[in-house]
Write a protein that holds these residues in place. Structure first.
Motif, PDB file in Angstrom:
ATOM      1  N   ALA A 202       0.830  -1.209   0.000  1.00  0.00           N
ATOM      2  CA  ALA A 202       0.000   0.000   0.000  1.00  0.00           C
ATOM      3  C   ALA A 202       0.864   1.257   0.000  1.00  0.00           C
ATOM      4  CB  ALA A 202      -0.931  -0.011   1.216  1.00  0.00           C
ATOM      5  N   LEU A 203       1.929   1.254   0.813  1.00  0.00           N
ATOM      6  CA  LEU A 203       2.808   2.421   0.874  1.00  0.00           C
ATOM      7  C   LEU A 203       3.495   2.673  -0.469  1.00  0.00           C
ATOM      8  CD1 LEU A 203       4.200   4.653   2.500  1.00  0.00           C
ATOM      9  CD2 LEU A 203       5.913   2.950   3.211  1.00  0.00           C
ATOM     10  N   GLY A 204       4.071   1.617  -1.059  1.00  0.00           N
ATOM     11  CA  GLY A 204       4.746   1.772  -2.340  1.00  0.00           C
ATOM     12  C   GLY A 204       3.799   2.175  -3.456  1.00  0.00           C
ATOM     13  N   SER A 205       2.584   1.595  -3.450  1.00  0.00           N
ATOM     14  CA  SER A 205       1.610   1.929  -4.493  1.00  0.00           C
ATOM     15  C   SER A 205       1.186   3.390  -4.398  1.00  0.00           C
ATOM     16  CB  SER A 205       0.388   1.017  -4.382  1.00  0.00           C
ATOM     17  OG  SER A 205       0.751  -0.344  -4.546  1.00  0.00           O
ATOM     18  N   ALA A 206       0.945   3.871  -3.181  1.00  0.00           N
ATOM     19  CA  ALA A 206       0.544   5.266  -3.001  1.00  0.00           C
ATOM     20  C   ALA A 206       1.652   6.215  -3.462  1.00  0.00           C
ATOM     21  CB  ALA A 206       0.183   5.525  -1.542  1.00  0.00           C
ATOM     22  N   ALA A 207       2.899   5.902  -3.070  1.00  0.00           N
ATOM     23  CA  ALA A 207       4.015   6.752  -3.492  1.00  0.00           C
ATOM     24  C   ALA A 207       4.180   6.731  -5.005  1.00  0.00           C
ATOM     25  CB  ALA A 207       5.304   6.288  -2.805  1.00  0.00           C
ATOM     26  N   GLY A 208       4.076   5.537  -5.608  1.00  0.00           N
ATOM     27  CA  GLY A 208       4.214   5.432  -7.061  1.00  0.00           C
ATOM     28  C   GLY A 208       3.111   6.137  -7.806  1.00  0.00           C
ATOM     29  N   LEU A 209       1.880   6.032  -7.297  1.00  0.00           N
ATOM     30  CA  LEU A 209       0.757   6.715  -7.945  1.00  0.00           C
ATOM     31  C   LEU A 209       0.954   8.224  -7.908  1.00  0.00           C
ATOM     32  CD1 LEU A 209      -2.019   6.591  -9.279  1.00  0.00           C
ATOM     33  CD2 LEU A 209      -3.044   6.533  -6.993  1.00  0.00           C
ATOM     34  N   LEU A 210       1.405   8.745  -6.760  1.00  0.00           N
ATOM     35  CA  LEU A 210       1.652  10.181  -6.642  1.00  0.00           C
ATOM     36  C   LEU A 210       2.771  10.627  -7.588  1.00  0.00           C
ATOM     37  CD1 LEU A 210       1.156  12.874  -5.234  1.00  0.00           C
ATOM     38  CD2 LEU A 210       2.785  12.168  -3.460  1.00  0.00           C
ATOM     39  N   LEU A 211       3.878   9.874  -7.614  1.00  0.00           N
ATOM     40  CA  LEU A 211       4.974  10.223  -8.523  1.00  0.00           C
ATOM     41  C   LEU A 211       4.545  10.120  -9.974  1.00  0.00           C
ATOM     42  CD1 LEU A 211       7.966   8.434  -6.739  1.00  0.00           C
ATOM     43  CD2 LEU A 211       7.513  10.890  -6.846  1.00  0.00           C
ATOM     44  N   GLY A 212       3.729   9.111 -10.299  1.00  0.00           N
ATOM     45  CA  GLY A 212       3.247   8.975 -11.669  1.00  0.00           C
ATOM     46  C   GLY A 212       2.392  10.157 -12.086  1.00  0.00           C
ATOM     47  N   ILE A 213       1.537  10.632 -11.166  1.00  0.00           N
ATOM     48  CA  ILE A 213       0.705  11.804 -11.470  1.00  0.00           C
ATOM     49  C   ILE A 213       1.576  13.041 -11.665  1.00  0.00           C
ATOM     50  CG2 ILE A 213      -1.023  13.366 -10.501  1.00  0.00           C
ATOM     51  CD1 ILE A 213      -2.336  10.933  -9.213  1.00  0.00           C
ATOM     52  N   LEU A 214       2.612  13.189 -10.811  1.00  0.00           N
ATOM     53  CA  LEU A 214       3.493  14.346 -10.948  1.00  0.00           C
ATOM     54  C   LEU A 214       4.331  14.285 -12.218  1.00  0.00           C
ATOM     55  CD1 LEU A 214       4.758  14.682  -7.256  1.00  0.00           C
ATOM     56  CD2 LEU A 214       3.028  16.063  -8.409  1.00  0.00           C
ATOM     57  N   ALA A 215       4.629  13.064 -12.691  1.00  0.00           N
ATOM     58  CA  ALA A 215       5.488  12.922 -13.869  1.00  0.00           C
ATOM     59  C   ALA A 215       4.726  12.999 -15.173  1.00  0.00           C
ATOM     60  CB  ALA A 215       6.244  11.585 -13.801  1.00  0.00           C
ATOM     61  N   THR A 216       3.403  12.890 -15.155  1.00  0.00           N
ATOM     62  CA  THR A 216       2.657  12.846 -16.410  1.00  0.00           C
ATOM     63  C   THR A 216       2.720  14.117 -17.240  1.00  0.00           C
ATOM     64  OG1 THR A 216       0.707  13.291 -15.038  1.00  0.00           O
ATOM     65  CG2 THR A 216       1.035  11.027 -15.797  1.00  0.00           C
ATOM     66  N   PRO A 217       2.947  15.330 -16.663  1.00  0.00           N
ATOM     67  CA  PRO A 217       3.119  16.475 -17.560  1.00  0.00           C
ATOM     68  C   PRO A 217       4.243  16.301 -18.561  1.00  0.00           C
ATOM     69  CG  PRO A 217       2.716  17.245 -15.324  1.00  0.00           C
ATOM     70  CD  PRO A 217       2.857  15.758 -15.252  1.00  0.00           C
ATOM     71  N   VAL A 218       5.267  15.512 -18.183  1.00  0.00           N
ATOM     72  CA  VAL A 218       6.349  15.261 -19.122  1.00  0.00           C
ATOM     73  C   VAL A 218       5.830  14.496 -20.341  1.00  0.00           C
ATOM     74  CG1 VAL A 218       8.616  14.185 -19.403  1.00  0.00           C
ATOM     75  CG2 VAL A 218       7.993  15.240 -17.231  1.00  0.00           C
ATOM     76  N   LEU A 219       4.857  13.607 -20.114  1.00  0.00           N
ATOM     77  CA  LEU A 219       4.300  12.834 -21.223  1.00  0.00           C
ATOM     78  C   LEU A 219       3.544  13.711 -22.213  1.00  0.00           C
ATOM     79  CD1 LEU A 219       2.907   9.695 -19.385  1.00  0.00           C
ATOM     80  CD2 LEU A 219       4.918   9.814 -20.846  1.00  0.00           C
ATOM     81  N   ALA A 220       3.083  14.858 -21.772  1.00  0.00           N
ATOM     82  CA  ALA A 220       2.316  15.733 -22.654  1.00  0.00           C
ATOM     83  C   ALA A 220       3.159  16.221 -23.815  1.00  0.00           C
ATOM     84  CB  ALA A 220       1.762  16.922 -21.871  1.00  0.00           C
ATOM     85  N   PHE A 221       4.495  16.233 -23.648  1.00  0.00           N
ATOM     86  CA  PHE A 221       5.361  16.626 -24.748  1.00  0.00           C
ATOM     87  C   PHE A 221       5.475  15.520 -25.790  1.00  0.00           C
ATOM     88  CE2 PHE A 221       6.813  19.263 -21.220  1.00  0.00           C
ATOM     89  CZ  PHE A 221       6.833  20.512 -21.812  1.00  0.00           C
TER      90      PHE A 221
END
Length: 882
Positions: free
Chosen positions: A816-835
């Motif tokens: 649960a801890l790793g999934s929550a951290a990964g989900l948050l980092l994934g959301i923060l990293a998705t603006p990079v995908l917009a390029f």
């Protein structure tokens, strides 16, 4: 002499093993017998004397082992024994071995694939002499293109390059006496091959001495691949005359097999002199404002630095701006590698591959941590075996050596399997041609660097995950283990292994989140408003210049083509354009306000995308006219110049859409154009671009031989393509055409986003698999360490729910801890995908739910086997064993 004697002793030991062992045994027995003889003299019996001699002598096996070590080579012999033992141990646990090998194979295979691509595109130099000194000229304000007069000035006035060569990429119609075909060619300056230092495979190259003015060198040099495919390596092809765009050219040579130009992924069919450009494309060589040359390249002179060369080029740029102010704006240069068209492709490719290499490296680290957890759990299960070996006199060093041998065996086998799989993937990628219309080839076959990297990764991985249970093994007390069994308590302290597991799960969640965001963004992109409707649309691509049409012959032929295609049953409408939105090029030009009199490039009001279209184009493309009127057949060269523009163009030039209607602006040559209509905005260069100005001009007022026919029909694409080809062949059998659906054409512009989405999806899948093995390793280790406690709990009446909570509660919390951290980092990293992927956004409930469900399912899958083991604990059997 001592070294020679040592080598001889090693050779004797390995090649005469039985004889050496027999001699050693006889010598040991001789020593014992001599000592027994001495002891027998005082009157002791022979049997007693031999017994005392053996006691004084000590353990015979230990002495024999010391003698073997003295002879040398004992390390190799012991290593062989460790390998044999490790193989037997691994064969006893086929499930564990298969999981470990597959985990490492996936990780090392992914790294090998990414590294091989990086090696082929970035690390491996061009296959030309002195590639390290080869640079292309990059205009910082624009790109690497030049006009022919500017190239001549740069070539003749620079003092930094041994020679400056130039080339252009274009299409041409080739007629060898059979069916005419459309070929991709390089128009190269006369000094091109000499400047690169390339030698011909067959015949000769053209040279600067062959040029005597425009269209004066009708020579052709074939690439080896084209010579092999189309002329079947016929050496008599030299001197043969063929037609290029209906002009005769003589084949004079064949390039070497390894040379296909300096653009890494582009493989042209043949080379022709740049001086013949008028016959190929019809461009004016002397037009300084027309920058149609694709790239200018050259080797730096010995002792000249990049900074000195740039200063030299900038001085020429200042001279060009001062001498030709109407054609040249600020001209400053940079030097760039030509293999990926400088920073235009080089920078995003480097950044993307570097990111992939980093992610694949994280995948490998996660795999090593997972395997470390599995080896730790396995060591816990084998604690009694290790304790018994220690109690029987085995050294910890020998046990550790066996443990590392097991790890290295797993890593080498996993690396070999991963490399074997990566070779198949890379061979498929090298043979893959993603765009049928373009001669693009991805040469990413593995070489010695890739094999060496895979070997190093395998060895390093084996040492990494093999070292995880070392501390656990060194702290083993054999007497406590033998007395208490394989028991242990799970402390409350967070261990390094648990931190690594959280990081692994977070990486997995990041990859899963990013891949889902990319997939959703790509799906939205395919249903985006392009400014046209790609469905039920066929594209016919040709250039009338390839069939010898020019001047006043072009518009009538284009009209006949449109009229002929409209007669095909099932065709609704046919439009024509010189280029298409989201095609291979997006031509731009400067435009000026109507009151501007100084038409220098620096005074331009905008630099819009420009299309030259027929009156039927908007209807065929399903582009919506917002206001004003469409073009008609009366908008020809004898009528006032008009245009239809987009809202961004109207706001940029006129301030608003309302002011644009009826307003006028100027082209670079001073031609005044009146706006007669406003058309909807669209995408012209890329899916991720911001709204940019665009203008549509009547093709009858601005003739062009470049021809795209947009055919709208609900018929089957294959049947429609055959009908179109037959119809156009009846008009002119010598006109090469390329026919495909509009959706297929969009694959070119979608290639980058699709590859990024695919790569993220693959890494996400690998991360998911590693998360499964990581959670499984942690859960299995937890259950193994607490089997005795679980047995006591069962004996005392604990319920199944309590058992699961005790055995797997910690692993579930870490998940649960790793999934929550990964989900948050994934959301923060998705603006990079917009390029990379248009409309990639994490603010989508479906994505959030998908990530949560994915991680939950992965956790359930990973904990299934340890949960069954925990629930099947038999307290009586445990007590008997302990």
């Amino acid at each position: 002499m001592k070294s020679l004697a040592y080598v001889r002793s090693l050779a004797a030991k390995f090649f005469h093993r039985s004889e050496v062992a027999q001699d050693m045994d006889e010598e040991l027995r001789s020593h014992i017998q001599h000592r027994a003889d001495d002891l027998q003299r005082p009157g002791i019996s022979r049997a007693e004397a031999e017994r005392r001699a053996r006691i004084e002598f000590g353990g015979q096996e230990r002495i024999a082992e010391e003698c073997h070590e003295a002879l040398g080579g004992n390390f190799i012999e012991t290593a062989i024994q460790d390998v044999r033992l490790s193989i037997r141990v691994l064969r006893k646990s086929p499930g564990f071995t298969a999981a470990a090998v597959l985990t490492l194979a996936l990780a090392i295979g992914a790294n090998a694939v990414v590294f091989s691509i990086m090696n082929g595109f970035i690390l491996r130099p061009l296959n030309v002499p002195h590639a390290e000194n080869l640079y292309g000229l990059w205009r910082i304000q624009d790109d690497m293109s030049e006009s022919y007069p500017d190239y001549i000035d740069l070539r003749d006035h620079n003092h930094s390059f041994e020679a400056l060569a130039a080339y252009n990429i274009t299409q041409a119609g080739l007629d060898t006496g059979e069916n005419p075909i459309s070929s991709w060619i390089e128009e190269a300056s006369g000094n091109y091959f000499d400047a690169l230092g390339i030698e011909p495979y067959l015949g000769r190259f053209f040279h600067a001495s062959d040029e005597h003015g425009p269209d004066s060198a009708p020579y052709m040099v074939l690439t080896y691949a084209f010579w092999h495919a189309h002329f079947r390596e016929d050496r008599t092809v030299l001197g043969r005359v063929v037609e290029v765009n209906k002009h005769p050219f003589t084949i004079i040579g064949v390039a070497p097999p390894e040379f296909h130009g300096t653009l890494l992924f582009f493989h042209p069919d043949f080379f022709v002199p740049l001086i013949d450009q008028g016959q190929i494309d019809g461009n004016d060589l002397n037009a300084r404002g027309s920058r149609w040359i694709f790239m200018t390249i050259g080797h730096l002179k010995a002792g000249v630095s990049k900074a000195q060369a740039i200063a030299d080029l900038n001085s020429i740029g200042a001279y060009l701006k001062k001498t030709y102010p109407k054609d040249e704006a600020q001209v400053t240069f940079e030097l760039a590698r030509p293999s990926l068209y400088g920073d235009y492709l080089g920078r995003p490719v480097r950044e993307f591959l570097t990111g992939l290499m980093l992610l694949s490296g994280l995948i490998l680290l996660a795999a090593c941590a997972n395997l470390g957890s599995l080896f730790a759990a396995r060591a816990a299960d084998r604690s009694r075996e290790v304790a018994l070996r220690l109690a029987l006199g085995s050294s910890r060093k020998r046990i550790l050596r066996g443990l590392f041998t097991e790890a290295l065996l797993v890593s080498l086998v996993g690396g070999a399997v991963g490399l074997w799989g990566s070779v198949f993937v890379l061979q498929g990628m090298s043979a893959w041609q993603p765009f049928p219309r373009w001669p693009i080839h991805l040469s990413v076959n593995p070489d010695a660097h890739v094999y060496g990297m895979a070997l190093l990764l395998a060895l390093a991985s084996g040492f990494l995950f093999g070292a995880v249970p070392v501390r656990q093994l060194l702290g083993t007390n054999p007497y406590e283990v033998v007395k208490l069994g394989t028991t242990g308590r799970m402390g409350r302290r967070i261990t390094t292994r648990e931190v690594l597991l959280v990081v692994q799960i977070a990486i997995c969640a990041v990859l899963v989140t990013s891949s889902m965001v990319a997939v959703r963004g790509l799906a939205r992109s395919l249903h985006n408003n392009f400014g046209f409707d790609p469905q039920n649309t066929m594209l016919v691509d040709t250039d009338l210049h390839m069939a010898g049409y020019s001047g006043d012959r072009v518009p009538p032929m284009q009209k006949r083509m449109v009229d002929a295609l409209e007669t095909i049953p099932g065709v609704e409408s046919v439009g024509l354009s010189d280029q298409i939105p989201l095609g291979d090029t997006a031509p731009q030009t400067n435009v000026f306000n109507d009151n501007t009199s100084d038409l220098r490039p620096s005074n331009a009001a905008a630099n819009p995308v420009m299309f030259k279209i027929s009156p039927e184009y908007f209807h065929a493309a399903r582009t919506i006219l917002l206001s004003g009127r469409n073009f008609t057949s009366h908008d020809d060269k004898n009528s006032p110049r008009v245009a239809v523009v987009t809202p961004p163009f109207a706001k940029k030039i006129f301030g608003s859409v309302t002011n644009a209607m009826g307003g006028s602006y100027k082209m670079p040559d001073g031609t005044r154009i009146q706006v007669v209509g406003i058309v909807e905005d669209g995408k012209y260069g890329s899916l991720t671009e911001d709204p940019q100005p665009a203008m549509f001009l009547p093709v009858l007022q601005w003739p062009s031989t470049s021809t795209y026919l947009v055919v709208r029909s609900g018929r089957d694409p294959q049947q429609l393509a055959a009908a179109i080809r037959t119809t156009l062949r009846q008009l002119d059998a010598g006109l090469p055409v390329f026919i495909q659906t509009r959706s297929k054409e969009l694959e070119f512009i979608l290639f980058g986003p699709r590859m990024a989405t695919l790569a993220l999806g693959v890494l996400g899948g690998m991360g998911a698999m590693l998360a499964v093995t990581g959670i499984f390793g942690m859960a299995a280790y937890s259950v193994s360490k607490r089997l005795r406690e679980l047995g006591l709990r069962v004996a005392l009446g604990a319920q199944r729910k309590e058992l699961l909570q005790t055995a797997l509660g910690r692993a579930v919390r870490l998940l649960a801890l790793g999934s929550a951290a990964g989900l948050l980092l994934g959301i923060l990293a998705t603006p990079v995908l917009a390029f990379i992927v248009n409309q990639a956004t994490p603010h989508d409930p479906l994505i959030l739910v998908g990530v949560v469900l994915s991680m939950a399912l992965l956790g359930l899958l990973a904990a299934w086997i340890p949960a069954r083991r925990a629930l099947s604990v038999d307290p009586m059997r445990l007590l008997r064993e302990e």
